[in-house]
Scaffold this motif. Structure first.
Motif, PDB file in Angstrom:
ATOM      1  N   ILE A  87       0.841  -1.202   0.000  1.00 24.41           N
ATOM      2  CA  ILE A  87       0.000   0.000   0.000  1.00 24.41           C
ATOM      3  C   ILE A  87       0.873   1.247   0.000  1.00 24.41           C
ATOM      4  N   VAL A  88       0.543   2.166  -0.894  1.00 22.96           N
ATOM      5  CA  VAL A  88       1.155   3.499  -0.927  1.00 22.96           C
ATOM      6  C   VAL A  88       0.033   4.512  -0.717  1.00 22.96           C
ATOM      7  N   ILE A  89       0.268   5.491   0.129  1.00 22.28           N
ATOM      8  CA  ILE A  89      -0.740   6.503   0.428  1.00 22.28           C
ATOM      9  C   ILE A  89      -0.221   7.883   0.073  1.00 22.28           C
ATOM     10  N   HIS A  90      -1.097   8.703  -0.497  1.00 20.50           N
ATOM     11  CA  HIS A  90      -0.789  10.124  -0.668  1.00 20.50           C
ATOM     12  C   HIS A  90      -1.902  10.946  -0.031  1.00 20.50           C
ATOM     13  N   GLU A  91      -1.521  11.894   0.815  1.00 20.40           N
ATOM     14  CA  GLU A  91      -2.462  12.815   1.451  1.00 20.40           C
ATOM     15  C   GLU A  91      -2.281  14.210   0.852  1.00 20.40           C
ATOM     16  N   ALA A  92      -3.325  14.706   0.188  1.00 18.69           N
ATOM     17  CA  ALA A  92      -3.229  15.982  -0.505  1.00 18.69           C
ATOM     18  C   ALA A  92      -3.557  17.173   0.379  1.00 18.69           C
ATOM     19  N   ASN A  93      -4.347  16.966   1.413  1.00 17.41           N
ATOM     20  CA  ASN A  93      -4.834  18.089   2.208  1.00 17.41           C
ATOM     21  C   ASN A  93      -3.894  18.439   3.353  1.00 17.41           C
ATOM     22  N   ALA A  94      -4.071  19.654   3.854  1.00  8.40           N
ATOM     23  CA  ALA A  94      -3.254  20.108   4.972  1.00  8.40           C
ATOM     24  C   ALA A  94      -3.542  19.314   6.238  1.00  8.40           C
ATOM     25  N   ARG A  95      -4.756  18.747   6.315  1.00  9.37           N
ATOM     26  CA  ARG A  95      -5.121  17.884   7.436  1.00  9.37           C
ATOM     27  C   ARG A  95      -5.606  16.555   6.882  1.00  9.37           C
ATOM     28  N   ALA A  96      -4.976  15.484   7.294  1.00 13.20           N
ATOM     29  CA  ALA A  96      -5.314  14.165   6.759  1.00 13.20           C
ATOM     30  C   ALA A  96      -6.739  13.772   7.117  1.00 13.20           C
ATOM     31  N   GLY A  97      -7.415  13.105   6.177  1.00 13.64           N
ATOM     32  CA  GLY A  97      -8.753  12.600   6.417  1.00 13.64           C
ATOM     33  C   GLY A  97      -8.723  11.252   7.114  1.00 13.64           C
ATOM     34  N   LEU A  98      -9.905  10.800   7.482  1.00 17.26           N
ATOM     35  CA  LEU A  98     -10.017   9.562   8.251  1.00 17.26           C
ATOM     36  C   LEU A  98      -9.473   8.355   7.494  1.00 17.26           C
ATOM     37  N   ALA A  99      -9.811   8.237   6.199  1.00 13.36           N
ATOM     38  CA  ALA A  99      -9.383   7.059   5.434  1.00 13.36           C
ATOM     39  C   ALA A  99      -7.866   6.924   5.442  1.00 13.36           C
ATOM     40  N   ASN A 100      -7.170   8.020   5.215  1.00 16.83           N
ATOM     41  CA  ASN A 100      -5.705   7.947   5.178  1.00 16.83           C
ATOM     42  C   ASN A 100      -5.105   7.767   6.565  1.00 16.83           C
ATOM     43  N   LYS A 101      -5.775   8.276   7.595  1.00 15.56           N
ATOM     44  CA  LYS A 101      -5.280   8.024   8.951  1.00 15.56           C
ATOM     45  C   LYS A 101      -5.346   6.535   9.278  1.00 15.56           C
ATOM     46  N   VAL A 102      -6.421   5.884   8.850  1.00 17.49           N
ATOM     47  CA  VAL A 102      -6.537   4.441   9.060  1.00 17.49           C
ATOM     48  C   VAL A 102      -5.541   3.694   8.172  1.00 17.49           C
ATOM     49  N   GLY A 103      -5.515   4.049   6.892  1.00 16.49           N
ATOM     50  CA  GLY A 103      -4.653   3.355   5.949  1.00 16.49           C
ATOM     51  C   GLY A 103      -3.176   3.480   6.271  1.00 16.49           C
ATOM     52  N   ALA A 104      -2.777   4.608   6.858  1.00 16.65           N
ATOM     53  CA  ALA A 104      -1.361   4.821   7.162  1.00 16.65           C
ATOM     54  C   ALA A 104      -0.812   3.797   8.148  1.00 16.65           C
ATOM     55  N   ARG A 105      -1.711   3.177   8.930  1.00 15.21           N
ATOM     56  CA  ARG A 105      -1.260   2.144   9.871  1.00 15.21           C
ATOM     57  C   ARG A 105      -0.716   0.919   9.144  1.00 15.21           C
ATOM     58  N   TYR A 106      -1.168   0.705   7.932  1.00 15.82           N
ATOM     59  CA  TYR A 106      -0.811  -0.496   7.180  1.00 15.82           C
ATOM     60  C   TYR A 106       0.104  -0.204   5.985  1.00 15.82           C
ATOM     61  N   ALA A 107       0.306   1.068   5.673  1.00 12.26           N
ATOM     62  CA  ALA A 107       0.968   1.429   4.417  1.00 12.26           C
ATOM     63  C   ALA A 107       2.465   1.148   4.450  1.00 12.26           C
ATOM     64  N   ASP A 108       2.988   0.826   3.282  1.00 16.03           N
ATOM     65  CA  ASP A 108       4.423   0.633   3.120  1.00 16.03           C
ATOM     66  C   ASP A 108       5.145   1.961   2.897  1.00 16.03           C
ATOM     67  N   ARG A 109       4.491   2.894   2.191  1.00 11.58           N
ATOM     68  CA  ARG A 109       5.038   4.229   1.960  1.00 11.58           C
ATOM     69  C   ARG A 109       3.896   5.239   2.112  1.00 11.58           C
ATOM     70  N   VAL A 110       4.192   6.361   2.751  1.00  8.62           N
ATOM     71  CA  VAL A 110       3.199   7.420   2.933  1.00  8.62           C
ATOM     72  C   VAL A 110       3.789   8.736   2.458  1.00  8.62           C
ATOM     73  N   PHE A 111       3.058   9.428   1.604  1.00  6.84           N
ATOM     74  CA  PHE A 111       3.471  10.727   1.082  1.00  6.84           C
ATOM     75  C   PHE A 111       2.415  11.772   1.443  1.00  6.84           C
ATOM     76  N   ALA A 112       2.836  13.013   1.511  1.00  6.79           N
ATOM     77  CA  ALA A 112       1.904  14.100   1.814  1.00  6.79           C
ATOM     78  C   ALA A 112       2.274  15.333   1.006  1.00  6.79           C
ATOM     79  N   ALA A 113       1.295  16.217   0.884  1.00  9.01           N
ATOM     80  CA  ALA A 113       1.518  17.457   0.146  1.00  9.01           C
ATOM     81  C   ALA A 113       2.304  18.468   0.974  1.00  9.01           C
ATOM     82  N   VAL A 114       2.047  18.485   2.284  1.00  6.77           N
ATOM     83  CA  VAL A 114       2.667  19.483   3.155  1.00  6.77           C
ATOM     84  C   VAL A 114       3.079  18.837   4.470  1.00  6.77           C
ATOM     85  N   ASP A 115       3.886  19.564   5.232  1.00  9.31           N
ATOM     86  CA  ASP A 115       4.236  19.125   6.579  1.00  9.31           C
ATOM     87  C   ASP A 115       3.007  19.199   7.487  1.00  9.31           C
ATOM     88  N   ASP A 116       3.076  18.477   8.583  1.00  3.14           N
ATOM     89  CA  ASP A 116       2.060  18.583   9.642  1.00  3.14           C
ATOM     90  C   ASP A 116       0.659  18.207   9.176  1.00  3.14           C
TER      91      ASP A 116
END
Length: 388
Positions: free
Chosen positions: A142-171
């Motif tokens: 699983i690879v996750i990308h979070e586009a928003n300044a605040r992560a949504g619920l789906a990506n918060k859950v998915g990040a527990r299982y992801a192999d790589r996590v990317f985001a648009a911004v810090d924090d």
């Protein structure tokens, strides 16, 4: 169209040999353009890096993906939707049956496609994807990308299982590698100066007048429409042309000013690349995808965040504003009078616009799609080779 297979064969429209010999990449980003466009930008990058790979999108019947995904030439697999609360609340536990049904259907899709990696972008399509991919019998990377300044619920859950996590911004709320937002090549490679004359001719704009681009997302924005159209006379008297996408369900009334550059109102703009090229300044909302595209092209902007929600639109705009590439104004403060003074002053100051353009371009990320695609392909190769 029914939930399940969308009607396209798994290999339709893509080069290569049989399914078992090709890497199978699944992107999950449905519902809104803010989820779909980054997913398609990464899908395009996968195709550029591995033309023989099979790329399939997950979606539901209720999202924009039913139009946007086929238009971009990708197979679309439909799963049952599971609307999610924006926060972890008791509402989440009221839909276990729907969650199980959607996860089961998604798992069947992943099995049939022999998926080698799942790339998720949040929203109600991504969560069933994460849960199905992580199941004990499957273990699809699983690879996750979070586009928003605040992560949504789906990506918060998915990040527990992801192999790589990317985001648009810090924090963003995730432990992630910051790469910006994946943006399609038509935008990241856009040469606004080279296309300006062609773009203005395409929209029927004055070829030489400073031009203001106004839009509020696919549905338009009534408050932006009122403020800018209400200042049409002042814009015209000051020699400013306008391209205004007011939304398919909205309309604007503008009295033409004799001898002034054209004020062109349209319901919707299909060629946003040409709209960006035609413009010298944009007035728009500050959704994550909008900010990413506008700044990637180096177009100065006046961002008007949505007046409701959790404030993430304001956060999306702040990095560009802090860098000097944009202005930020509250929705309630955007009036015809403000446009007549602030925007007219800015539009008639080419030195200021050029400085803002350089600052905006410095904030924009152009390699995000390739970064996410490269990570996904590496994991897919390992999965296919049995190294995991």
């Amino acid at each position: 169209m029914t939930e399940g297979h969308s009607g396209s064969s798994p290999t339709e429209g893509q080069p290569g040999s049989s399914l078992t010999e090709r890497l199978s990449i699944v992107v999950a980003g449905g519902g809104t353009a803010g989820h779909i466009e980054p997913a398609l930008a990464v899908a395009d990058a996968v195709r550029r890096l591995r033309p023989d790979a099979l790329v399939t999108a997950l979606g539901t019947q209720r999202g924009l993906e039913t139009t946007l995904v086929p238009r971009r030439g990708y197979p679309l697999e439909l799963i049952p939707p599971v609307p999610l609360p924006r926060k972890i609340t008791g509402d989440l536990f009221k839909v276990p049956t729907r969650v199980r049904a959607s996860v089961k259907a998604t798992g069947e899709v992943l099995d049939r496609l022999q998926a080698d990696v799942l790339i998720g972008f949040g929203g109600y399509v991504a969560l069933p994807g994460y849960l199905a991919a992580h199941s004990r019998k499957r273990k699809v990377p699983i690879v996750i990308h979070e586009a928003n300044a605040r992560a949504g619920l789906a990506n918060k859950v998915g990040a527990r299982y992801a192999d790589r996590v990317f985001a648009a911004v810090d924090d963003s709320g995730l432990s992630a590698e910051v790469v910006g937002i994946p943006v399609r090549h038509a935008i990241t490679d856009l040469d606004r100066g080279a296309l300006k004359a062609q773009a203005r001719e395409f929209f029927g704009l004055d070829p030489n007048a400073p031009t203001l681009l106004v839009f509020g997302g696919s549905q338009g924005a009534a408050s932006i429409n009122r403020a800018v159209s209400g200042a049409a006379a002042a814009l015209g008297y000051n020699g400013i042309g306008v391209l205004h996408a007011h939304g398919k369900k909205n309309s604007i009334e503008v009295s033409p000013v004799a001898g002034a550059p054209a004020y062109v109102g349209v319901p919707y703009i299909d060629r946003m690349d040409l709209a960006y090229a035609a413009a010298d300044l944009a007035v728009c909302r500050s959704g994550a995808m909008t900010v990413a595209e506008v700044s990637a092209t180096g177009l100065p902007a006046v961002y008007v965040p949505l007046p409701h929600g959790n404030g993430e639109q304001r956060l999306n705009a702040l990095p560009v504003v802090d860098a000097g590439g944009a202005l930020l104004i509250d929705d309630a403060d955007l009036t015809p009078e403000w446009v007549e003074t602030k925007i007219v002053d800015l539009m008639t100051d080419p030195v200021a616009l050029q400085a803002m353009s350089l600052s905006a371009a410095g904030v924009g990320h152009r390699g995000a799609a390739e970064a996410v695609a490269t990570a996904a392909l590496e994991l897919a190769e390992q999965h296919r080779a049995g190294e995991r």
